[in-house]
Design a protein around this motif. Structure first.
Motif, short mmCIF file in Angstrom:
data_model
loop_
_atom_site.label_atom_id
_atom_site.label_comp_id
_atom_site.label_asym_id
_atom_site.label_seq_id
_atom_site.Cartn_x
_atom_site.Cartn_y
_atom_site.Cartn_z
N PRO A 2 32.55 11.22 -1.86
CA PRO A 2 32.89 11.12 -0.44
C PRO A 2 34.36 10.77 -0.25
O PRO A 2 35.00 10.20 -1.14
CB PRO A 2 32.01 9.98 0.06
N SER A 3 34.87 11.05 0.93
CA SER A 3 36.26 10.72 1.23
C SER A 3 36.43 9.20 1.32
O SER A 3 35.47 8.45 1.51
CB SER A 3 36.67 11.34 2.56
N LYS A 4 37.67 8.75 1.22
CA LYS A 4 37.95 7.31 1.34
C LYS A 4 37.55 6.80 2.72
O LYS A 4 37.05 5.69 2.85
CB LYS A 4 39.43 7.05 1.08
N ASP A 5 37.76 7.63 3.74
CA ASP A 5 37.37 7.23 5.10
C ASP A 5 35.86 7.04 5.21
O ASP A 5 35.39 6.09 5.83
CB ASP A 5 37.84 8.26 6.13
N ALA A 6 35.09 7.96 4.60
CA ALA A 6 33.64 7.85 4.64
C ALA A 6 33.17 6.61 3.89
O ALA A 6 32.26 5.89 4.35
CB ALA A 6 32.99 9.10 4.06
N MET A 7 33.79 6.32 2.76
CA MET A 7 33.40 5.13 2.00
C MET A 7 33.78 3.86 2.75
O MET A 7 33.03 2.88 2.74
CB MET A 7 34.02 5.17 0.60
N ALA A 8 34.92 3.87 3.42
CA ALA A 8 35.32 2.70 4.22
C ALA A 8 34.34 2.48 5.38
O ALA A 8 33.94 1.34 5.65
CB ALA A 8 36.74 2.87 4.74
N ALA A 9 33.95 3.56 6.02
CA ALA A 9 32.99 3.47 7.13
C ALA A 9 31.64 2.96 6.62
O ALA A 9 30.99 2.14 7.28
CB ALA A 9 32.84 4.82 7.82
N ALA A 10 31.21 3.43 5.45
CA ALA A 10 29.95 2.96 4.87
C ALA A 10 30.04 1.47 4.55
O ALA A 10 29.09 0.72 4.78
CB ALA A 10 29.61 3.76 3.62
N GLY A 11 31.18 1.04 4.03
CA GLY A 11 31.37 -0.38 3.75
C GLY A 11 31.31 -1.22 5.02
O GLY A 11 30.69 -2.29 5.02
N ASP A 12 31.93 -0.72 6.09
CA ASP A 12 31.87 -1.43 7.38
C ASP A 12 30.42 -1.55 7.87
O ASP A 12 30.01 -2.60 8.36
CB ASP A 12 32.71 -0.72 8.44
N ALA A 18 24.85 -7.11 6.79
CA ALA A 18 24.77 -8.07 5.70
C ALA A 18 24.44 -9.50 6.11
O ALA A 18 24.83 -10.43 5.43
CB ALA A 18 26.07 -8.05 4.90
N ALA A 19 23.71 -9.69 7.17
CA ALA A 19 23.29 -11.04 7.57
C ALA A 19 21.78 -11.00 7.82
O ALA A 19 21.28 -10.05 8.44
CB ALA A 19 24.02 -11.48 8.82
N PRO A 20 21.05 -12.01 7.36
CA PRO A 20 19.60 -12.01 7.55
C PRO A 20 19.16 -11.82 9.00
O PRO A 20 18.19 -11.09 9.26
CB PRO A 20 19.16 -13.37 7.00
N VAL A 21 19.85 -12.44 9.94
CA VAL A 21 19.46 -12.29 11.35
C VAL A 21 19.68 -10.84 11.80
O VAL A 21 18.84 -10.29 12.52
CB VAL A 21 20.21 -13.28 12.26
N ARG A 22 20.76 -10.22 11.37
CA ARG A 22 21.00 -8.83 11.76
C ARG A 22 19.97 -7.90 11.12
O ARG A 22 19.52 -6.93 11.75
CB ARG A 22 22.44 -8.43 11.43
N LEU A 54 24.15 -9.18 18.00
CA LEU A 54 24.06 -7.89 18.68
C LEU A 54 25.45 -7.30 18.92
O LEU A 54 25.64 -6.09 18.80
CB LEU A 54 23.30 -8.02 20.00
N ARG A 55 26.43 -8.15 19.25
CA ARG A 55 27.80 -7.66 19.44
C ARG A 55 28.34 -7.04 18.15
O ARG A 55 28.97 -5.98 18.18
CB ARG A 55 28.73 -8.80 19.88
N ILE A 56 28.06 -7.67 17.03
CA ILE A 56 28.52 -7.14 15.74
C ILE A 56 27.83 -5.81 15.44
O ILE A 56 28.48 -4.84 15.04
CB ILE A 56 28.26 -8.17 14.61
N LEU A 57 26.52 -5.76 15.66
CA LEU A 57 25.78 -4.52 15.41
C LEU A 57 26.22 -3.41 16.36
O LEU A 57 26.32 -2.24 15.97
CB LEU A 57 24.27 -4.77 15.54
N LYS A 58 26.51 -3.77 17.59
CA LYS A 58 26.98 -2.77 18.56
C LYS A 58 28.36 -2.24 18.18
O LYS A 58 28.60 -1.03 18.22
CB LYS A 58 27.00 -3.39 19.97
N ALA A 59 29.26 -3.14 17.78
CA ALA A 59 30.61 -2.72 17.38
C ALA A 59 30.57 -1.80 16.16
O ALA A 59 31.41 -0.91 16.02
CB ALA A 59 31.47 -3.95 17.10
N ALA A 60 29.57 -2.01 15.30
CA ALA A 60 29.45 -1.18 14.09
C ALA A 60 28.70 0.12 14.36
O ALA A 60 28.55 0.93 13.45
CB ALA A 60 28.74 -1.98 13.01
#
Length: 98
Positions: A2-12, A18-22, A54-60
């Protein structure tokens, strides 16, 4: 590869999950759309904490909210995200492998 952009987006995306509540929020929204107070009741955490996650999940781009009267109902953007979470939880429940 994958492109670097795609891998960066996947990481984001993975960081956003990456949080139990999320993870719990995604599992709840997998079943049906829910408003904040329903998530508070189901997960047993405070309203400000649910709103922050929810704000974090929405932003992502994981969830989207739609206002109906005084309530905002949240839903998953797509089912692929729920599958990622379900697979991760299933893997964790299997325990360590020799």
């Amino acid at each position: 590869m994958p492109s670097k952009d795609a891998m960066a987006a996947a990481g984001d995306l993975l960081r956003a999950l990456a949080a139990p509540v999320r993870i719990a929020i995604v599992l709840q929204l997998r079943e049906t759309e829910r408003c904040v107070h329903e998530l508070v009741e189901a997960l047993g955490v405070t309203q400000p904490l649910i709103s922050q996650h929810l704000r974090i999940l929405k932003a992502a781009g994981v969830v989207r909210g739609e206002r109906t009267g005084r309530e905002v109902f949240y839903r998953l953007v797509d089912d692929h995200l729920a599958h990622i979470v379900i697979d991760a939880v299933a893997h964790a429940e299997e325990g360590p492998r020799p």
